[in-house]
Scaffold this motif. Structure first.
Motif: not given
Ligand code: FAD
Ligand code: ZN
Length: 468
Positions: A127-133
């Motif tokens: 799965r993808l957890f999309p928060l990205s920084l």
């Protein structure tokens, strides 16, 4: 040691408490080294129950609590004051992934989970957890939610706020609110979880959250396009949205001044094109079919952009390594600017349709105020979010330039207000913009915020001196 610290120690144990001056230092200074605090102690509870017990003791003794996650925030929100009377409550020991439900597409993480570890746990489950920084290797979920973090995938997946289904919070009273629901529909009154998201620790301590997961894309493809100006970048954005719809996950803008900084301060960086251009756009597509499908879509987009006279030149990454190199051009801008010296930063958002006008008008006003000012403008164009930073003209000392910081802030923020924007798109208010926001929010709105604060934290012990 004061009596209350001893009682807290009895709750959290030796591993849960740091009281040595030197050992407390990393928790006492903010990421940008602008705020220097002096905590009474750094307390590291291992569970929501321990956190609640600590908050109850603090409430009794009227001791202020400064929640802290990875301490990567950019507005001094996680830094205690210098009174020596506040405790830092670090979530670092609450770092378990409690559950992952791949049918419901949710993951329950404790507040101290490092963002990159949450991404990895999701990926391990396909799965993808999309928060990205860029700070994802040290920022923690509780901090991400408390600042309603944005990052590079907001265009497709939204802010932190959009990625949460439930939260567990220790209230200022020391009660635990178990709001860990994992429902996509729930219309049973006020959406209380949203009060705590983006509250920067001023209403309670988030101890866990139910996060939304998404299918993992089959392929991610990145391209860099050179354009003439922000208006053309916006034309390309409209084209990309029309052609690629949901596959478009990133649309980042940076100026040639930004590229110059990265080339200068990151040796080994290669300029993306033989010639230099005024502006660059990084486009990312995440494809549900295949890399070949994404390649066709991206080349189609850039081809049409060139036909319309928008795209002056373009390069599509041919490998993961090239994709990383293109992303590095964008992601290293902040660090390159930091290496050059202190500068005036603005994290603003605008209605996307008004960005080009905003940039034109504000650039001109700043040039009038300080001829030769270097405009280091970059950001998440697809979200209407610009990091609109200013650096001194070559040869001018940064300190001298920054004497005008307040005037710069007012020029930029007044312009933001004129174009219907916000003076904090993703970093929050913290200590840095607590006063400034009073210029731009109506008394009615400020009063509403104060009433919420008063209702949830009547003793004023939750992160005082921040936000409001
Ligand atoms: P901290 O800095 O520890 O805390 C931030 C605030 O949240 C403080 O007010 C603190 O009191 C409060 N808080 C922390 N944990 C809790 C909790 N459990 N309960 C209640 N309150 C809490 N931000 C973006 O939005 N987008 C970006 O693209 C982005 N890029 C960045 C790049 C770099 C290199 C750096 C250094 C920072 C960047 N940031 C960005 C800012 C920062 O990383 C984010 O705001 C991040 O979400 C903060 O997480 P943290 O755990 O470090 O929070
Ligand atoms: Zn950003």
């Amino acid at each position: 040691m004061t009596q209350v610290v001893e009682r807290i120690l009895a709750v959290v144990g030796e591993t849960g408490m740091i009281a040595d001056r030197q050992a407390m230092e990393p928790f006492s200074i903010d990421q940008r080294r602008r705020y220097f605090g002096k905590p009474l102690a750094v307390v590291r509870p291992a569970s929501a129950q321990e956190t609640a017990a600590v908050v109850r003791l603090c409430a009794e003794a009227r001791i202020a609590i400064v929640p802290q996650g990875g301490n990567t925030g950019l507005v001094g929100g996680a830094t205690p004051d210098a009174s020596g009377g506040q405790i830092v409550l670090s979530t670092a020991r609450m770092d378990r992934v409690r559950a992952l439900d791949s049918v419901n597409n949710t993951l329950t993480a404790e507040a101290g989970c490092i963002l990159a570890n949450v991404q990895r746990a999701a990926q391990d489950a396909g799965r993808l957890f999309p928060l990205s920084l860029a700070a994802e290797g040290s920022a923690r979920i509780g901090g991400n939610l408390s600042t309603n973090a944005g990052g590079t995938a907001v265009l497709r997946y939204g802010n932190a706020r959009d990625l949460v289904l439930g939260v567990e919070v220790v209230l200022a009273s020391g009660e635990i609110w178990d709001g860990l629901r994992s429902l996509r529909k729930d219309n049973t009154g006020y959406d209380l979880k949203q009060l705590f998201i983006g509250a920067e620790g001023t209403l309670g301590v988030i101890t866990a959250a139910v996060l939304k997961l998404f299918p993992l894309p089959k392929a991610a493809l990145v391209a860099l396009a050179a354009v003439e100006n922000p208006a053309q970048a916006l034309e390309l954005l409209a084209l990309a949205q029309a052609r690629c719809a949901d596959a478009l996950t990133g649309f980042e803008l940076f100026s040639d001044a930004c590229l110059s900084l990265v080339l200068r301060y990151f040796p080994g960086t290669v300029a993306p094109f033989r010639e230099r251009h005024p502006q660059y756009v990084l486009v990312e597509l995440c494809d549900r079919e295949s890399a070949a499908h994404a390649q066709t879509a991206l080349e189609g987009l850039l081809g049409e952009g060139a036909e319309h006279g928008i795209v002056r030149d373009a390069v599509v990454a041919q490998s993961l390594q090239q994709a990383r190199a293109l992303w590095a051009l964008r992601e290293n801008i902040s660090e390159a600017q930091a290496r050059e010296g202190p500068n005036a930063k603005h994290d603003v958002s605008l209605p996307i349709s008004r960005i080009a006008e905003f940039v034109g008008a504000t650039d001109a006003a700043l040039e009038r105020e300080y001829p030769g000012v270097r405009l280091v403008t970059f950001g998440h164009l697809g979200d209407g979010n610009l990091h609109y930073n200013l650096a001194p003209p070559e040869g001018v000392a940064h300190d001298e330039f920054l004497r005008k910081a307040e005037a710069f802030n007012h020029i930029v923020h007044d312009s933001v207000a004129r174009f219907g924007g916000s003076i904090s798109a993703e970093h929050g208010l913290g200590q840095a913009k607590r006063e400034e926001i009073l210029r731009y929010k109506s008394p009615v709105e400020i009063d509403l915020m104060r009433k919420v604060k008063q209702a949830l934290d009547p003793l004023g012990i939750m992160n005082p001196g921040k936000v409001i």
